[in-house]
Write an enzyme that holds these catalytic residues in place. Structure first.
Site, PDB file in Angstrom:
ATOM      1  CB  ALA A 104      27.196  47.407   0.713  1.00 39.15           C
ATOM      2  CB  ALA A 105      25.703  45.932  -5.216  1.00 42.13           C
ATOM      3  CE1 TYR A 154      24.110  44.885  -9.694  1.00 41.46           C
ATOM      4  CE2 TYR A 154      23.625  42.752 -11.036  1.00 41.46           C
ATOM      5  CZ  TYR A 154      24.166  43.321  -9.876  1.00 41.46           C
ATOM      6  OH  TYR A 154      24.300  42.273  -8.807  1.00 41.46           O
ATOM      7  NE  ARG A 206      20.355  34.300 -17.216  1.00 40.92           N
ATOM      8  CZ  ARG A 206      20.193  34.775 -18.054  1.00 40.92           C
ATOM      9  NH1 ARG A 206      20.474  33.363 -19.211  1.00 40.92           N
ATOM     10  NH2 ARG A 206      19.478  35.593 -18.775  1.00 40.92           N
TER      11      ARG A 206
HETATM   12  N1  LIG Z   1      21.687  37.683  -5.547  1.00 39.07           N
HETATM   13  C1  LIG Z   1      22.716  36.912  -7.055  1.00 39.07           C
HETATM   14  O1  LIG Z   1      22.405  36.809  -7.922  1.00 39.07           O
HETATM   15  C2  LIG Z   1      24.299  38.018  -7.504  1.00 39.07           C
HETATM   16  C3  LIG Z   1      24.889  37.736  -8.003  1.00 39.07           C
HETATM   17  C4  LIG Z   1      25.958  38.848  -8.451  1.00 39.07           C
HETATM   18  C5  LIG Z   1      26.076  39.547  -7.969  1.00 39.07           C
HETATM   19  N2  LIG Z   1      25.873  39.750  -6.581  1.00 39.07           N
HETATM   20  C6  LIG Z   1      26.112  40.989  -5.622  1.00 39.07           C
HETATM   21  O2  LIG Z   1      26.398  40.314  -4.425  1.00 39.07           O
HETATM   22  C7  LIG Z   1      25.900  41.670  -3.471  1.00 39.07           C
HETATM   23  C8  LIG Z   1      25.532  41.284  -2.494  1.00 39.07           C
HETATM   24  O3  LIG Z   1      24.100  41.303  -3.005  1.00 39.07           O
HETATM   25  P1  LIG Z   1      22.632  40.321  -2.963  1.00 39.07           P
HETATM   26  O4  LIG Z   1      22.268  39.564  -3.296  1.00 39.07           O
HETATM   27  O5  LIG Z   1      22.927  39.981  -1.055  1.00 39.07           O
HETATM   28  O6  LIG Z   1      22.123  41.550  -2.089  1.00 39.07           O
HETATM   29  P2  LIG Z   1      21.301  41.891  -1.405  1.00 39.07           P
HETATM   30  O7  LIG Z   1      20.205  43.629  -1.928  1.00 39.07           O
HETATM   31  O8  LIG Z   1      20.330  41.102  -0.172  1.00 39.07           O
HETATM   32  O9  LIG Z   1      22.072  42.906  -0.334  1.00 39.07           O
HETATM   33  C9  LIG Z   1      23.383  43.867   0.022  1.00 39.07           C
HETATM   34  C10 LIG Z   1      23.125  44.799   1.381  1.00 39.07           C
HETATM   35  O10 LIG Z   1      23.887  45.792   0.535  1.00 39.07           O
HETATM   36  C11 LIG Z   1      23.300  46.659   1.988  1.00 39.07           C
HETATM   37  N3  LIG Z   1      23.295  48.125   0.737  1.00 39.07           N
HETATM   38  C12 LIG Z   1      23.665  48.339   0.059  1.00 39.07           C
HETATM   39  N4  LIG Z   1      23.135  50.249  -0.131  1.00 39.07           N
HETATM   40  C13 LIG Z   1      24.518  49.859   0.989  1.00 39.07           C
HETATM   41  C14 LIG Z   1      25.105  51.640   1.143  1.00 39.07           C
HETATM   42  N5  LIG Z   1      25.393  52.763   0.605  1.00 39.07           N
HETATM   43  N6  LIG Z   1      25.358  51.203   2.294  1.00 39.07           N
HETATM   44  C15 LIG Z   1      26.070  49.897   2.592  1.00 39.07           C
HETATM   45  N7  LIG Z   1      25.016  49.319   2.607  1.00 39.07           N
HETATM   46  C16 LIG Z   1      24.409  48.950   1.437  1.00 39.07           C
HETATM   47  C17 LIG Z   1      21.863  45.885   1.301  1.00 39.07           C
HETATM   48  O11 LIG Z   1      21.482  46.802   2.558  1.00 39.07           O
HETATM   49  C18 LIG Z   1      21.827  45.271   1.527  1.00 39.07           C
HETATM   50  O12 LIG Z   1      22.073  44.031   2.660  1.00 39.07           O
HETATM   51  C19 LIG Z   1      26.269  42.979  -4.551  1.00 39.07           C
HETATM   52  O13 LIG Z   1      27.907  43.689  -4.275  1.00 39.07           O
HETATM   53  C20 LIG Z   1      25.916  42.101  -5.747  1.00 39.07           C
HETATM   54  O14 LIG Z   1      26.065  43.148  -6.764  1.00 39.07           O
HETATM   55  C21 LIG Z   1      24.469  38.968  -6.305  1.00 39.07           C
END
Ligand SMILES: NC(=O)c1ccc[n+]([C@@H]2O[C@H](COP(=O)([O-])OP(=O)(O)OC[C@H]3O[C@@H](n4cnc5c(N)ncnc54)[C@H](O)[C@@H]3O)[C@@H](O)[C@H]2O)c1
Ligand SMILES: [Zn+2]
Length: 331
Positions: A60-61, A163, A231
């Site tokens: 979650a983030a 971020y 990347r």
């Molecule tokens: N997508 C990428 O390329 C990438 C790269 C590096 C790191 N990340 C990390 O991977 C993780 C997932 O990212 P993603 O791309 O699936 O994003 P996403 O937005 O699809 O998923 C994040 C989920 O977290 C939930 N969320 C946000 N705040 C919340 C809270 N306070 N309580 C409970 N749930 C909450 C959202 O509802 C969402 O479903 C994150 O931690 C992100 O920082 C992603």
């Protein structure tokens, strides 16, 4: 294993949930987006969710560059306050196993070598350089052209935007939690994750999503800078598999272990645009020279530590993954 997957309704989290199920585990989704409206910042709700849980996979983030400083409070609240509440609840509930969604953004600019000065660390790029189309960072000591390399986990952290700062703070909090509880923490520092269910193009989305959405509208993908920024695009199913491997592997108690999670095949953003345009049968990409302050020039990972420690290996190749991604269309 019973695993609480925070952010389990999101892009990466939903794939982690599927991979855990396929591996015979019992994932529990904890997400504000889900019907239950489960927020990691709510201590009572988190404590309840942790009952009977063996491990937490914290996805979650709030993601992306967003709107910069205007969004700072919300990023810190969701990412850092959320992590702190979760860790305190885990300490209280006796849950000792954490896998964290880390990010390559903690490194800032990747690894660079100067022909005269060896490995150097260029500072943030100046607006005057970017406006003049000088996108490549130069040697901070002699101004020479640098060659980009693969960044290892021991590279110093250098977050370049809000971020990134919150993703680094999550790791520091997890390390402090591990030290004081004897728990084990693993941070998987994902590179650019793409694949099915990648969110559509908002300021919070990744570049592959921008390109695909443009192509879906029949427009050419707009490539920023000169398109030669490097990347590492890693497929979401490979990232999910890395999470399962990290959850299944006995980790060292009391510390946080960090692993770069990338495909190991660096690509340029221009290549990404061309590959998606070809897969969609859409117009050729346009290179615009625009830029986003806070973006780094090159960042590519050395993911050999993850391969060695967890026996993980990416399975989805770039061309094959991009074809599937293009065909899936925006969600
Ligand atoms: N997508 C990428 O390329 C990438 C790269 C590096 C790191 N990340 C990390 O991977 C993780 C997932 O990212 P993603 O791309 O699936 O994003 P996403 O937005 O699809 O998923 C994040 C989920 O977290 C939930 N969320 C946000 N705040 C919340 C809270 N306070 N309580 C409970 N749930 C909450 C959202 O509802 C969402 O479903 C994150 O931690 C992100 O920082 C992603
Ligand atoms: Zn130099």
């Amino acid at each position: 294993m019973r695993v609480l997957v925070t952010g389990g309704a999101g892009f990466i989290g939903s794939h982690v949930v599927e991979a855990l199920r396929a591996g015979g585990h019992e994932p529990l989704v904890y997400d504000v987006r889900a019907d239950t409206g489960a927020d990691v910042r709510d201590p009572v709700s988190v404590a309840r969710a942790l009952a009977g849980v063996d491990a937490v996979c914290h996805q979650a983030a709030m993601v992306g560059l967003g709107n910069g400083v205007a969004d700072a409070a919300e990023y810190v609240s969701r990412n850092d306050l959320g992590t702190a509440v979760l860790l305190a609840a885990m300490a209280e509930a006796g849950v000792r196993h954490l896998v964290l969604a880390g990010s390559m953004v903690v490194y800032g600019e990747g690894r660079y070598e100067c022909p005269r000065h060896g490995v150097v660390r260029p500072g943030p790029r100046a607006v005057t350089d970017l406006d003049a189309g000088r996108f490549e960072p130069s040697c901070p000591r002699c101004g020479a052209e640098l060659s980009p390399g693969l960044v290892g986990e021991d590279a110093p952290a250098d977050p370049r935007n809000v971020y990134a700062a919150t993703k680094l703070a999550q790791e520091h909090l997890a390390a402090a939690w591990a030290r004081s509880t004897g728990g084990s923490a693993v941070s998987l520092r994902y590179h650019n994750v793409y694949g099915p269910r990648m969110p559509r193009d908002t300021p919070y989305a990744g570049v592959a999503s921008f390109f695909r959405s443009a192509l879906a509208r029949g427009e050419a993908p707009r490539v920023f800078e000169d398109g030669r920024q490097r990347r590492d695009f890693v497929h979401v199913r490979d990232v999910a598999a890395a999470n399962v491997a990290a959850l299944e592997t006995e980790a060292v108690p009391g510390v946080l272990a960090a692993y770069n999670t990338g495909s190991g095949e660096p690509r340029t953003v221009g290549e990404l645009a061309r590959s998606l345009a070809a897969a969609c049968g859409g117009p050729e990409p346009v290179v615009t020279g625009e830029y986003r302050l806070g973006d780094v020039r090159h960042i590519t990972a050395d993911s050999s530590r993850l391969r060695a420690a967890l026996g993980w290996k990416p399975q989805v190749g770039f061309e094959e993954g991009m074809r599937e991604f293009a065909e899936a269309g925006p969600v």
